[in-house]
Enzyme design. Structure first.
Site, PDB file in Angstrom:
ATOM      1  N   GLY A   1     -75.894 -30.543 -55.614  1.00 38.47           N
ATOM      2  CA  GLY A   1     -76.918 -29.909 -54.798  1.00 38.47           C
ATOM      3  C   GLY A   1     -77.562 -28.723 -55.498  1.00 38.47           C
ATOM      4  N   HIS A   2     -77.107 -28.428 -56.713  1.00 40.55           N
ATOM      5  CA  HIS A   2     -77.660 -27.292 -57.452  1.00 40.55           C
ATOM      6  C   HIS A   2     -78.501 -27.745 -58.637  1.00 40.55           C
ATOM      7  CE1 HIS A   2     -75.030 -25.047 -54.934  1.00 40.55           C
ATOM      8  NE2 HIS A   2     -73.937 -25.533 -55.484  1.00 40.55           N
TER       9      HIS A   2
ATOM     10  N   LYS B   1     -67.835 -20.801 -60.828  1.00 45.08           N
ATOM     11  CA  LYS B   1     -68.509 -19.906 -59.890  1.00 45.08           C
ATOM     12  C   LYS B   1     -67.492 -19.422 -58.852  1.00 45.08           C
ATOM     13  CE  LYS B   1     -72.040 -22.664 -58.721  1.00 45.08           C
ATOM     14  NZ  LYS B   1     -71.463 -23.873 -59.318  1.00 45.08           N
TER      15      LYS B   1
ATOM     16  N   HIS C   1     -75.407 -22.116 -51.038  1.00 43.59           N
ATOM     17  CA  HIS C   1     -74.996 -23.197 -50.137  1.00 43.59           C
ATOM     18  C   HIS C   1     -75.506 -22.890 -48.749  1.00 43.59           C
ATOM     19  CE1 HIS C   1     -71.912 -22.744 -53.270  1.00 43.59           C
ATOM     20  NE2 HIS C   1     -71.998 -24.053 -53.341  1.00 43.59           N
TER      21      HIS C   1
END
Ligand SMILES: Nc1ncnc2c1ncn2[C@@H]1O[C@H](COP(=O)(O)OP(=O)(O)O)[C@@H](O)[C@H]1O
Ligand SMILES: Nc1ncnc2c1ncn2[C@@H]1O[C@H](COP(=O)(O)OP(=O)(O)O)[C@@H](O)[C@H]1O
Ligand SMILES: [Mg+2]
Ligand SMILES: [Mg+2]
Ligand SMILES: [Mg+2]
Ligand SMILES: [Mg+2]
Lengths: 331, 194, 331, 194
Positions: C57-58, C106, C220
């Site tokens: 999703g990044h 991260k 997110h």
């Protein structure tokens, strides 16, 4: 309209300022214009200059493709509005290094007319200028009784091919011949999930319901050829690839380049999934593209959706041109 | 009488109408275009007004040429080169004549050459053609203007952005025809025809 | 939810497939995983391997930064969900070329725990593994009593710096020391105009009204620190740059790199305008960044908004590292 | 009696509840997390169920180890390593004992070590801690489970994604605590405690 902007009327000058100040290694703004020229002057010496441009709202096109191995200059018009002849003329002058200048124009009446007027101005200066009008969008009828097909994402492939040729010192005539040979081999078709909002208009060009999509839209949110309920990526692939197939008649013996182009608000996640489906569908025909690119190249502000471009590599050299190294912001 | 002063009045009136109708023109340009015709024309006419205001007692040719240059360098899109060419042709012609009919005929020829549109293509040519004739015949009035503009609605576009819509372009007024209508209305109100 | 996908559960494998088949020159999928390793094996010989990754999703992170001069491998977890230790472990094995492997993680509890477990697995194989946990997001309190700051867009700068060092044959210990020295110099803050929609969830993580924005969101769609009416780009700049200034205390004598990062649905047009405002605000303090990048690097699916990262170049070599040539899809 | 068969029943019941409550768990994970806890757990427990179904009359250690590996390799996120570690620790411990209290104590120690959370941090630790004690005391019942889960609502999160919300995390149930509650309910219903 929710956008990170200041006064809607200042969108283009502020954007161009942000762009050239962020990337001085690639771009220099031409004084008094919103046109940008390659800052690496040396890389243009003794070569034909390549100038493209059009309305703004298609970022990273066109300035993102200015740099060694690709465009010499790009002209940014108002949002979705062709730039004016005086600005194009300044870009032509900046791009000219004695070998003439070639214009890559998208087939919209505004662009065609403004670039034509700029060519007239350059003629007075004895700068030799030739041009190609890209019309890769197969969504619209190509006929004598219409404006003809629009120029869309395939234009970026034209930039790349001609950029590689120009960097290798092709002459203006050779570039013109190459452009004409390449042109009929590039075809594009798009689908939209939502329309773009021009800052000064403040609302989208059209509205789609929460479950609707539209096939065949242009890069200015021009309405397309059919509106439907949202489908799976696989079903979209069938529709778009089918349209392209009826133009190309895909054959496993032939070589193709493929470009999946996001329209601005569609995340890469969806573009990669769509690419997966296109590659699957092609594999079923025993075809593997020789070159693939996926990302936002010719956008339509904040439109959601994507376009699919194929480029039949009728000449082996074209693949080399696609792979030729460039130094740009966005290729 | 057409001269530098009355032509300036004509264009100032046109500029005022465009400013007032800016949003409406962009609205017309939404279903069959890209929603910018009002913005394009307003940007151009603001520049025209400013440029003309700087001239001291200009002659007709200077007014037209100044207008042409402002439009060409400020409007962009399709309408910029078209209106720009129209005024450039009038500037050229005005060296020989101040007859409005002849001037507008030259302007229309320029529009046709630049854009390649013919009558019936649902462009500004559909307004210019009958109204230039009306000027020549001394019959230009608001009714003639409204008729010419409204007649573009049922047409299917064959030029410009609207042509991409095919049959679906029918049923909408052409935005460039509307703005052209305003230009002819301004002519009426400027008293140039008297 | 209007997305170009098939079954929401298949988003990650289909995306990874589309990605590696579109870019075989950069990426190879590791069998039985959704991890990807650099396909140019030769470029990894004799060098420390660099592995990063996280939830999907990044995009283009993290696979878009795999290639010569940057990452060796990237692991794609489920959407917004840390990848599992076995997948990370496979990536570590593929990235190892005898000089050890460095993990860039991260700071999210899931990522930290899964990468830790993978390290345990690699230990059993006698692969030397070290790691850094990036925590550049200044929106959240950094305290012993919280999870600490999140890792966001600044992670990409860490990839770039360490990638350049690894390519120049820095040892695992040197890379660890470099990472620790660089870490406190990278700080990021974001603003959202809309939240991301996870395909399997089908609706956005939070909802903002048509005229609302939220400062301090994570990647997110974690809610941020303040919700407000939409402001001009200039006003957003003041807020975000102000937050960064209270961390950095910007000084005209110092050197900085700047990254404007789009969240996925925000067009480049807005990002360039915002860059213009940031550069203006810095110029008022007599500061011109030594390096600037603007675009979608660490996105949050289809979230609208952007983040602003600054990186204080405390060591001159770091600028060379940023400018060091790479061969990747997305840098 | 805890053995391979009853442990399998326990986990099958847990899997069934997770499948049923999948959307609810993700809903709990929306205001204070990233809306994936239901999906994460469902993916993991589906894998657990499939893996266990393939075993013929497994012993307790095999059941726990199989469960741990399936969770570790399928769940991801924060909950994957935590639940995975819990079952891995139970697998290790089960070589020495089949006492549920001792096994769960080892599991909890693993969760604490892996995640570093303490009681009051608004994580699954807040459910595991009182309920492991309840099992040891022979006092585990649905009321105790509900109490433990509900007690997480007023807390301010100090670990995991919810901690980014600071004070705003108060007033919401912790999703990982809810799924942990289901694990203990399944234990009740599997008849393992008898
Ligand atoms: N080829 C052409 N010939 C004559 N008029 C044209 C032509 N193309 C477009 N027009 C006119 O221009 C108008 C649109 O202008 P505008 O919206 O300002 O430019 P664009 O279409 O580039 O956005 C149309 O309504 C039509 O009247
Ligand atoms: N450090 C930690 N220690 C214990 N439990 C934790 C920790 N971090 C998160 N959790 C638990 O994990 C749950 C969230 O799991 P999940 O949503 O699957 O993962 P993620 O937060 O990565 O999306 C939280 O509700 C909490 O109970
Ligand atoms: Mg336009
Ligand atoms: Mg228009
Ligand atoms: Mg998650
Ligand atoms: Mg979660």
């Amino acid at each position: 309209m929710k956008k990170i902007i200041n006064n809607p009327a200042d969108v283009v000058p502020e954007m161009v300022d942000g762009l050239v100040r962020s990337y001085p290694q690639y771009l220099r703004q031409i004084d008094g214009t919103t046109a940008m020229v390659r800052s690496d002057e040396d890389s243009m010496a003794g070569k034909v200059g390549l100038v493209s441009g059009g309305g703004s709202g298609h970022e990273p096109a066109h300035a993102g493709f200015v740099g060694k191995g690709m465009l010499s200059a790009a002209v940014a018009g108002q949002v979705f509005t062709s730039p004016t002849p005086d600005q194009i003329y300044e870009a032509i002058k900046a791009a000219d290094h004695g070998k003439g200048v070639f214009l890559i124009v998208k087939n919209y009446s505004g662009d065609v007319m403004n670039f034509d007027m700029a060519k007239d101005l350059a003629d007075l200066d004895d700068i030799e200028v030739k041009s190609i009008v890209v019309d890769d969008d197969i969504a619209v009828e190509d006929s004598l009784y219409t404006q003809g097909r629009r120029g869309v994402a395939g234009t970026v492939l034209m930039h790349k091919i001609l950029g590689a040729a120009a960097d290798q010192r092709a002459s203006l005539d050779e570039i013109e011949a190459l452009a004409q040979k390449v042109l009929p081999n590039i075809k594009t078709i798009a689908v939209a999930l939502s329309a773009a909002t021009v800052p000064e208009a403040g609302k989208p060009g059209f509205t789609l319901a929460d479950d609707e999509i539209e096939y065949g839209v242009g890069i200015h949110s021009e309405p397309g050829y059919r509106r439907e309920k949202i489908k799976t990526s696989k079903a979209l692939t069938e529709e778009l690839l089918g349209k392209l197939d009826s133009e190309f008649h895909f054959e496993s013996g032939k070589k193709y380049a493929m470009l999946v182009n996001g329209m601005g608000a569609t995340p890469l996640m969806e573009q990669y999934i769509f690419s997966h489906d296109v590659l699957d569908a092609l594999a079923a025909k025993n075809i593997t593209p020789s070159f693939t690119k996926v990302g936002n190249y010719m956008t339509s502000i904040d439109m959601a959706g994507l376009s699919l471009t194929f480029f039949e590599l009728a000449d082996d050299q074209w693949l080399d041109y696609l792979n030729y190294p460039v130094e740009t912001i966005a290729w | 009488m057409l001269n530098g002063a009355t032509a300036t009045k004509w264009l100032d009136l046109f500029a005022a109408t465009i400013e007032e109708k800016k949003d409406y023109l962009s609205e017309l340009d939404t279903p069959i275009g890209d929603a910018d015709h009002g913005g394009n024309m307003a940007r151009g006419l603001t520049a025209v007004k400013e440029a003309l205001a700087k001239l001291a007692d200009p002659d007709l040719t200077t007014v037209f040429k100044t207008t042409a240059m402002a439009l060409i360098s400020k409007v962009g899109g399709a309408s910029g080169p078209l209106y720009g060419t129209a005024f450039l042709e009038m500037a050229k012609k005005s060296k020989d004549t101040d007859d409005l009919g002849e001037l507008l005929t030259a302007a229309l020829a320029g529009i046709e050459k630049r854009g390649g549109a013919k009558v019936g293509d649902k462009t500004m040519v559909d307004v210019w053609t009958p109204l230039v004739q009306a000027v020549k015949d001394g019959k230009l009035d608001q009714a003639a203007i409204d008729d010419a503009v409204n007649a573009t609605a049922p047409l299917v576009a064959h030029k410009g952005r609207a042509s991409y819509l095919g049959e679906r372009s029918a049923g909408h007024l052409d935005p460039g025809s509307m703005s052209s209508g305003y230009l002819f209305s301004a002519l009426l109100n400027a008293g140039v025809l008297a």
